[in-house]
Scaffold this motif. Structure first.
Motif, short mmCIF file in Angstrom:
data_model
loop_
_atom_site.label_atom_id
_atom_site.label_comp_id
_atom_site.label_asym_id
_atom_site.label_seq_id
_atom_site.Cartn_x
_atom_site.Cartn_y
_atom_site.Cartn_z
N ARG A 60 0.83 -1.21 0.00
CA ARG A 60 0.00 0.00 0.00
C ARG A 60 0.86 1.25 0.00
O ARG A 60 1.95 1.27 0.54
CB ARG A 60 -0.88 0.03 1.25
CG ARG A 60 -1.96 -0.99 1.23
CD ARG A 60 -2.94 -0.73 2.35
NE ARG A 60 -4.12 -0.06 1.86
CZ ARG A 60 -4.57 1.09 2.30
NH1 ARG A 60 -3.91 1.76 3.19
NH2 ARG A 60 -5.68 1.61 1.82
N GLY A 61 0.33 2.30 -0.58
CA GLY A 61 1.04 3.57 -0.55
C GLY A 61 0.91 4.21 0.82
O GLY A 61 0.10 3.79 1.64
N GLN A 62 1.76 5.20 1.09
CA GLN A 62 1.68 5.93 2.35
C GLN A 62 2.17 7.36 2.14
O GLN A 62 3.08 7.58 1.33
CB GLN A 62 2.55 5.22 3.39
CG GLN A 62 2.43 5.84 4.76
CD GLN A 62 2.96 4.91 5.86
OE1 GLN A 62 2.85 3.69 5.78
NE2 GLN A 62 3.54 5.49 6.89
N ALA A 88 -7.72 0.46 9.91
CA ALA A 88 -7.93 -0.69 9.03
C ALA A 88 -6.90 -0.74 7.90
O ALA A 88 -6.59 -1.80 7.39
CB ALA A 88 -9.34 -0.65 8.43
N ARG A 89 -6.36 0.43 7.53
CA ARG A 89 -5.43 0.51 6.40
C ARG A 89 -6.01 -0.16 5.16
O ARG A 89 -5.35 -0.91 4.44
CB ARG A 89 -4.08 -0.12 6.74
CG ARG A 89 -3.45 0.45 7.98
CD ARG A 89 -1.95 0.51 7.90
NE ARG A 89 -1.45 1.64 8.68
CZ ARG A 89 -1.28 2.87 8.20
NH1 ARG A 89 -1.52 3.12 6.95
NH2 ARG A 89 -0.84 3.84 8.95
N ARG A 90 -7.29 0.09 4.93
CA ARG A 90 -7.99 -0.49 3.77
C ARG A 90 -8.99 0.54 3.24
O ARG A 90 -9.30 1.51 3.90
CB ARG A 90 -8.81 -1.72 4.20
CG ARG A 90 -8.03 -2.94 4.56
CD ARG A 90 -7.60 -3.70 3.32
NE ARG A 90 -6.67 -4.78 3.66
CZ ARG A 90 -5.36 -4.62 3.82
NH1 ARG A 90 -4.80 -3.45 3.67
NH2 ARG A 90 -4.59 -5.64 4.13
N ASN A 91 -9.56 0.24 2.07
CA ASN A 91 -10.63 1.09 1.53
C ASN A 91 -11.89 0.95 2.39
O ASN A 91 -11.96 0.10 3.27
CB ASN A 91 -10.89 0.70 0.08
CG ASN A 91 -11.39 -0.72 -0.02
OD1 ASN A 91 -12.56 -0.99 0.23
ND2 ASN A 91 -10.52 -1.65 -0.35
N MET A 92 -12.89 1.78 2.07
CA MET A 92 -14.07 1.88 2.96
C MET A 92 -14.80 0.53 3.14
O MET A 92 -15.22 0.19 4.24
CB MET A 92 -15.02 2.94 2.42
CG MET A 92 -16.19 3.27 3.32
SD MET A 92 -16.84 4.90 2.91
CE MET A 92 -18.48 4.84 3.57
N GLY A 115 0.10 7.37 -8.04
CA GLY A 115 0.14 6.78 -6.69
C GLY A 115 0.03 7.80 -5.57
O GLY A 115 -0.13 8.99 -5.80
N VAL A 116 0.14 7.29 -4.32
CA VAL A 116 -0.13 8.14 -3.15
C VAL A 116 0.96 9.19 -2.98
O VAL A 116 0.69 10.39 -2.91
CB VAL A 116 -0.23 7.27 -1.87
CG1 VAL A 116 -0.47 8.15 -0.65
CG2 VAL A 116 -1.35 6.26 -2.02
N GLU A 117 2.22 8.74 -2.95
CA GLU A 117 3.29 9.70 -2.65
C GLU A 117 3.65 10.54 -3.88
O GLU A 117 3.75 11.77 -3.80
CB GLU A 117 4.51 8.93 -2.14
CG GLU A 117 5.47 9.82 -1.40
CD GLU A 117 6.71 9.08 -0.98
OE1 GLU A 117 6.63 7.86 -0.68
OE2 GLU A 117 7.79 9.71 -0.96
N LYS A 118 3.83 9.87 -5.02
CA LYS A 118 4.28 10.60 -6.20
C LYS A 118 3.14 11.32 -6.92
O LYS A 118 3.37 12.22 -7.72
CB LYS A 118 4.95 9.62 -7.18
CG LYS A 118 6.18 8.97 -6.61
CD LYS A 118 7.25 8.83 -7.69
CE LYS A 118 8.59 8.48 -7.13
NZ LYS A 118 8.64 7.09 -6.61
N GLY A 119 1.91 10.92 -6.65
CA GLY A 119 0.78 11.58 -7.29
C GLY A 119 0.07 12.51 -6.32
O GLY A 119 0.28 13.72 -6.34
#
Ligand code: PFF
Length: 448
Positions: free
Chosen positions: A5-7, A69-73, A162-166
Motif C-alpha cells: 500500500r502507498g503511504q 484498518a489501512r484499507r478502503n471503505m 500513486g499516493v506519494e508521487k501523485g
C-alpha cells in the motif's frame, strides 16, 4: 498477492492532501454565495459552529477507522464489524461510499471542465482568436465534453502516479499556489470601487435569517466542504503513518478548510459588488444575489472584461485558482473507487485508474448530454441524500459497532495521553449520539 500500500511520506504531505480534498469549489464558490444569500455573517457563525461541532467529529470517525484498518471503505467497515449483520451493513455503506464518491466526481468534473475552458479563454483573447473565445465561453455540448475529458484526464494522471508521487506531490505543490493566488486576487479586488459594499454584505450579520433552512444549508455545506461520508478522508487516513496525532491533524484540516472558505468570501462578495459598480447585474429577476453558474461564468467574467488588459491576468489567476481547487478535490474522489479496485479486485493502479476514470467519464458524458434532467438530480442524490446518510453510517460504525478498546488503542498511536484529553472525554459519546441525531434531524427536515 496484493501490491504494497502507498503511504504519505510526511505529516505535511497528508495535511496538504486532506486539506486539498476539503478545499474545492465548495469553499471558493459554494460557501461565499451561501453566506451572501443566508444572512452574511449570521451564516458564517453558524457554519463555523457546525464545522467544529458536527463535521470535525465525523471527520475524526473517518480518519480513525481508515488509519486503523489501512484499507478502503468496504474492507475497513467490514474489519471493524462484530458479526455478520454489521459486516453486511459495512459492505453496504462501503459500496454506497464508492458509488456516491463516483457520482460527486461525475458532476464535479463537468463544473471543473467549465473552469478549465474559462482559464483557456484569456489566452485565446491574448492571441486574438475570437472564434476560439466564443467556443470556449459558449455552453456547447462539444465544449463541455472536451473540457470534462481534459479535467478527468488530469485527475487520472495524478491518481495513476500513486499516493506519494501523485496525490502527495501534487497537493503539496498546488495548495500553497492556491493560497497565494487567492491572497493576490483579494488584494487586487479590494482596491476596486464597490468592494467595501461586498465586504459589508458578507460580514454584517443579519440574524433574522436564522432558521432551520439556514441550519440545513450550513450543515450540507460543512459536509460537502470537508468531503465527508464517502470515504475520501477514510482512504487518506489509511495512508497516514501511526506516529501522528489524529485529533490534531483532523483539527488542522478543519481549520484550513474553514479558513480558506472564509477567506474566499473576502474575494467573491467584494468582486460581485465591484462588478455591479462596473454595470453588471448581480441580482436575479426575483431580487436574489446571483449565486449559481451565472456568478462564476457571467458576472465575474463581465467584471474581468471591464478591467482591460489587467482583466486578462486577473481572469487567468481566478480560473487557475478554481482549477487547482477542483483538482486537489477530484483526485481524492477518484482515489476512493480506485483504491477499492486495487485492493479488492487485485487490479494494478496503472490499469485501475483509467478503467475507473473512464467509467466515471462515461457518467459525466451522459449528464452533459442530458444536462437539464440529470445534473441537478445527480447533485441532489449524492450531496443531499448520499453524503448525510453515509455520514450517519460512519458515525454509527465508529460510535456503536467498533470495539471501544480498539478505537482507543488507535487514537493513542501518536497521542499517548489521549485518555486525559478533552477530546477523549467528549468525542466518543458525541460521535455515538449527538452526531447521528443531529445529521438525521437536519436530513429529515430537508427531505420534508
Ligand atoms: N470538499 C470539496 C469541495 O468543497 O469542493 C468537495 C468534495 C470533495 C466532496 C471530495 C466530496 C468528496 F469526496
Amino acid at each position: 498477492m496484493s501490491a504494497p500500500r502507498g503511504q504519505f511520506s510526511s505529516n505535511i504531505g497528508f495535511l496538504m492532501a486532506a486539506a486539498g480534498s476539503a478545499v474545492g469549489l465548495g469553499n471558493i464558490w459554494g460557501f461565499p454565495t451561501k453566506a451572501a444569500s443566508n444572512g452574511g455573517a449570521a451564516f458564517v457563525v453558524v457554519y463555523l459552529l457546525l464545522a467544529f461541532l458536527l463535521a470535525y467529529p465525523a471527520l475524526m470517525a473517518e480518519l480513525t477507522i481508515g488509519r486503523h484498518a489501512r484499507r478502503n471503505m468496504v474492507q475497513a467497515l467490514r474489519e471493524i464489524s462484530i458479526g455478520p449483520i454489521s459486516r453486511f451493513f459495512g459492505s453496504l455503506a462501503g459500496f454506497g461510499g464508492i458509488l456516491v464518491a463516483s457520482l460527486i466526481l461525475s458532476f464535479y468534473a463537468i463544473v471543473a471542465g467549465w473552469m478549465v475552458a474559462h482559464l483557456a479563454e484569456p489566452f485565446a483573447s491574448l492571441f486574438g482568436a475570437s472564434g476560439a473565445v466564443e467556443w470556449l465561453t459558449g455552453n456547447s455540448t462539444a465544449r463541455n465534453l472536451t473540457f470534462t475529458a481534459i479535467f478527468s484526464g488530469l485527475t487520472m494522471l495524478i491518481i495513476a502516479a500513486g499516493v506519494e508521487k501523485g496525490i502527495e506531490r501534487w497537493s503539496t505543490l498546488l495548495m500553497p499556489s492556491l493560497i497565494i493566488l487567492l491572497l493576490l486576487l483579494i488584494a487586487y479586488v479590494l482596491t476596486q470601487p464597490g468592494a467595501v459594499t461586498g465586504l459589508e454584505v458578507y460580514l454584517m450579520p443579519d440574524f433574522s435569517h436564522l432558521s432551520p433552512k439556514l441550519l440545513i444549508a450550513a450543515m450540507g455545506q460543512a459536509f460537502f466542504s470537508l468531503s465527508l461520508g464517502v470515504g475520501t478522508m477514510l482512504i487518506y487516513g489509511s495512508y497516514l503513518s501511526q506516529q501522528e496525532s489524529l485529533p490534531r491533524l483532523g483539527a488542522l484540516v478543519t481549520l484550513i478548510d474553514v479558513g480558506i472558505a472564509f477567506t474566499a468570501g473576502l474575494l467573491i462578495l467584494p468582486a460581485m459588488y465591484v462588478a455591479q459598480e462596473a454595470g453588471t447585474q448581480i441580482f436575479s429577476e426575483s431580487g436574489e444575489l446571483i449565486a449559481g453558474p451565472g456568478l462564476i461564468l457571467q458576472v465575474l467574467p463581465a467584471l474581468f472584461d471591464t478591467m482591460g488588459t489587467a482583466g486578462l491576468f486577473v481572469a487567468i489567476a481566478f480560473f487557475a485558482l478554481m482549477v487547482i481547487a477542483s483538482l486537489t478535490s477530484s483526485i481524492s474522489m477518484l482515489e476512493v473507487p480506485v483504491a477499492f479496485t486495487i485492493e479488492n479486485l487485485g487490479v494494478p493502479r496503472r490499469l485501475a485508474t483509467p478503467l475507473v476514470g473512464l467509467i466515471i467519464f462515461a457518467i459525466s458524458s451522459t449528464i452533459i448530454v442530458n444536462f437539464d434532467t440529470l445534473f441537478g438530480l445527480v447533485v441532489s442524490i449524492s450531496t443531499e441524500y448520499g453524503q448525510p446518510l453515509l455520514g450517519v453510517a460512519l458515525c454509527v460504525f465508529a460510535g456503536w459497532i467498533w470495539r471501544r478498546d480498539q478505537l482507543l488503542a488507535e487514537l493513542k498511536k501518536g497521542h499517548e495521553n489521549i485518555e486525559q484529553t478533552l477530546f477523549w472525554k467528549i468525542w466518543p459519546w458525541y460521535v455515538r449520539i449527538v452526531c447521528p441525531l443531529l445529521i438525521l434531524t437536519a436530513f429529515a427536515q430537508s427531505v420534508m
